[in-house]
Design a protein around this motif. Structure first.
Motif, PDB file in Angstrom:
ATOM      1  N   UNK A 181       0.840  -1.207   0.000  1.00  0.00           N
ATOM      2  CA  UNK A 181       0.000   0.000   0.000  1.00  0.00           C
ATOM      3  C   UNK A 181       0.875   1.257   0.000  1.00  0.00           C
ATOM      4  N   UNK A 182       1.976   1.216   0.733  1.00  0.00           N
ATOM      5  CA  UNK A 182       2.892   2.355   0.783  1.00  0.00           C
ATOM      6  C   UNK A 182       3.368   2.718  -0.626  1.00  0.00           C
ATOM      7  N   UNK A 183       3.812   1.740  -1.380  1.00  0.00           N
ATOM      8  CA  UNK A 183       4.298   1.996  -2.733  1.00  0.00           C
ATOM      9  C   UNK A 183       3.164   2.529  -3.618  1.00  0.00           C
ATOM     10  N   UNK A 184       1.994   1.895  -3.520  1.00  0.00           N
ATOM     11  CA  UNK A 184       0.859   2.311  -4.347  1.00  0.00           C
ATOM     12  C   UNK A 184       0.428   3.739  -4.025  1.00  0.00           C
ATOM     13  N   UNK A 208       6.762  13.901   3.130  1.00  0.00           N
ATOM     14  CA  UNK A 208       5.651  12.960   3.307  1.00  0.00           C
ATOM     15  C   UNK A 208       6.093  11.525   3.026  1.00  0.00           C
ATOM     16  N   UNK A 209       7.001  11.357   2.084  1.00  0.00           N
ATOM     17  CA  UNK A 209       7.541  10.023   1.803  1.00  0.00           C
ATOM     18  C   UNK A 209       8.248   9.468   3.034  1.00  0.00           C
ATOM     19  N   UNK A 210       9.140  10.257   3.622  1.00  0.00           N
ATOM     20  CA  UNK A 210       9.883   9.807   4.801  1.00  0.00           C
ATOM     21  C   UNK A 210       8.938   9.596   5.981  1.00  0.00           C
ATOM     22  N   UNK A 211       7.960  10.488   6.111  1.00  0.00           N
ATOM     23  CA  UNK A 211       6.995  10.369   7.211  1.00  0.00           C
ATOM     24  C   UNK A 211       6.219   9.051   7.101  1.00  0.00           C
ATOM     25  N   UNK A 229       9.501 -14.293   4.941  1.00  0.00           N
ATOM     26  CA  UNK A 229       8.949 -15.094   3.833  1.00  0.00           C
ATOM     27  C   UNK A 229       9.705 -14.816   2.537  1.00  0.00           C
ATOM     28  N   UNK A 230       9.577 -15.707   1.588  1.00  0.00           N
ATOM     29  CA  UNK A 230      10.159 -15.470   0.273  1.00  0.00           C
ATOM     30  C   UNK A 230       9.422 -14.319  -0.414  1.00  0.00           C
ATOM     31  N   UNK A 231      10.148 -13.597  -1.280  1.00  0.00           N
ATOM     32  CA  UNK A 231       9.592 -12.446  -2.012  1.00  0.00           C
ATOM     33  C   UNK A 231       8.931 -11.459  -1.042  1.00  0.00           C
ATOM     34  N   UNK A 232       9.672 -11.097  -0.021  1.00  0.00           N
ATOM     35  CA  UNK A 232       9.174 -10.185   1.008  1.00  0.00           C
ATOM     36  C   UNK A 232       8.923  -8.798   0.414  1.00  0.00           C
ATOM     37  N   UNK A 233       7.682  -8.264   0.491  1.00  0.00           N
ATOM     38  CA  UNK A 233       7.372  -6.962  -0.109  1.00  0.00           C
ATOM     39  C   UNK A 233       8.198  -5.812   0.457  1.00  0.00           C
ATOM     40  N   UNK A 234       8.689  -5.968   1.663  1.00  0.00           N
ATOM     41  CA  UNK A 234       9.496  -4.908   2.258  1.00  0.00           C
ATOM     42  C   UNK A 234      10.775  -4.633   1.494  1.00  0.00           C
ATOM     43  N   UNK A 235      11.304  -5.637   0.808  1.00  0.00           N
ATOM     44  CA  UNK A 235      12.543  -5.451   0.050  1.00  0.00           C
ATOM     45  C   UNK A 235      12.320  -4.512  -1.128  1.00  0.00           C
ATOM     46  N   UNK A 236      11.257  -4.749  -1.893  1.00  0.00           N
ATOM     47  CA  UNK A 236      10.946  -3.877  -3.032  1.00  0.00           C
ATOM     48  C   UNK A 236      10.557  -2.480  -2.550  1.00  0.00           C
ATOM     49  N   UNK A 237       9.829  -2.398  -1.446  1.00  0.00           N
ATOM     50  CA  UNK A 237       9.428  -1.092  -0.916  1.00  0.00           C
ATOM     51  C   UNK A 237      10.645  -0.295  -0.464  1.00  0.00           C
ATOM     52  N   UNK A 240      12.317   1.165  -3.494  1.00  0.00           N
ATOM     53  CA  UNK A 240      11.483   2.276  -3.968  1.00  0.00           C
ATOM     54  C   UNK A 240      11.742   3.521  -3.124  1.00  0.00           C
ATOM     55  N   UNK A 241      11.725   3.348  -1.806  1.00  0.00           N
ATOM     56  CA  UNK A 241      11.971   4.482  -0.904  1.00  0.00           C
ATOM     57  C   UNK A 241      13.359   5.070  -1.124  1.00  0.00           C
TER      58      UNK A 241
END
Length: 272
Positions: A181-184, A208-211, A229-237, A240-241
């Motif tokens: 959701x953060x990325x979206x 706002x991004x950092x916040x 877990x595998x393919x952890x969404x936090x890695x891609x996020x 992006x950040x």
């Protein structure tokens, strides 16, 4: 965005590298692009002074506030986690806290927020666990008057057993969805900032991004890769950040310097 939370972000991301101090006029100007009114800034500053996060001081440009040693420690720890300057490692052991929980609901909520920020997850109301010990946890619990016992523990079943503990302590599925959701949510805001955007616009969007990213300090304990877990969404996020925070940093820095220099110019003019 609440003024107190925004001030933490402002001091941590922009003012800490510049000595951790600023005049009130600059604080007001730097939070204005975020829609935070001057009275809200001043009220939040007063509250942070009472809580031991800021100290009042007199600057050449007028009254101002600097971070306390307590705030400096917290901001440095937050920055290290926001920008992941330290490598996440794990020796197979958990830091385990067994607490006498506070009686009031408000105190329990405050305690839960503090422990979550420090990377602890809850197994039940009295038992908290982390994959690495937090340096300040003993001091924080003692200052809060909370009786506790602390243990170092490893799971008999090794990594599979440890993964079971992690899934009890944290809802990794929900944290993963929060990263998505953060990325979206951030993508359209960031796409609107181009080379033709003003420094103020870039500063506001980056702020706002950092916040938004900072909220994960209270959600995600930044577990070692072996327990994720595998393919952890936090890695891609995180990628992006990092990409967009770095892209907007020069313009944001220019705007911060402009706001700080404005106060200095006024002070020099008054001194003539």
């Amino acid at each position: 965005m609440q003024a107190r939370s925004a001030l933490f972000d402002l001091y941590g991301d922009h003012l800490r590298p510049r000595g951790g101090r600023a005049p009130v006029a600059a604080l007001v100007k730097l939070l204005a692009p975020l829609g935070i009114a001057p009275p809200a800034v001043r009220t939040a500053v007063s509250r942070m002074v009472r809580q031991g996060w800021l100290d009042p001081l007199r600057l050449a440009s007028g009254p101002g506030y600097s971070i306390t040693p307590k705030a400096a420690r917290r901001l440095d720890e937050a920055a290290a986690r926001i920008y992941r300057t330290g490598r996440v490692t794990w020796d197979g052991r958990f830091d385990l806290l067994v607490l006498d929980a506070p009686g009031s609901r408000r105190d329990r909520q405050r305690l839960a927020a503090t422990l979550s920020f420090l990377g602890y997850g809850t197994l039940d109301e009295q038992t908290w666990v982390a994959t690495r010990p937090a340096e300040d946890v003993d001091l924080l619990l003692a200052e809060a008057g909370i009786r506790f016992e602390r243990f170092t523990a490893s799971h008999f079943s090794g990594t599979p057993g440890a993964m079971g503990v992690v899934r009890r302590a944290w809802d990794l599925a929900e944290i993963g969805r929060a990263y998505e959701r953060f990325v979206a949510d951030q993508r359209p805001l960031l796409s609107a900032v181009t080379v033709r955007s003003s420094d103020e616009e870039a500063y506001a969007v980056r702020f706002r991004l950092v916040h938004a990213w900072r909220t994960f300090l209270f959600r995600d304990p930044q577990l070692p890769p072996a327990l994720l877990p595998e393919r952890w969404p936090g890695t891609a996020a995180a990628s992006f950040f990092d990409r967009h925070a770095a892209r907007l940093r020069p313009a944001a820095d220019r705007y911060v310097e402009q706001c700080l220099d404005a106060g200095n110019r006024i002070a020099r003019q008054k001194g003539r």
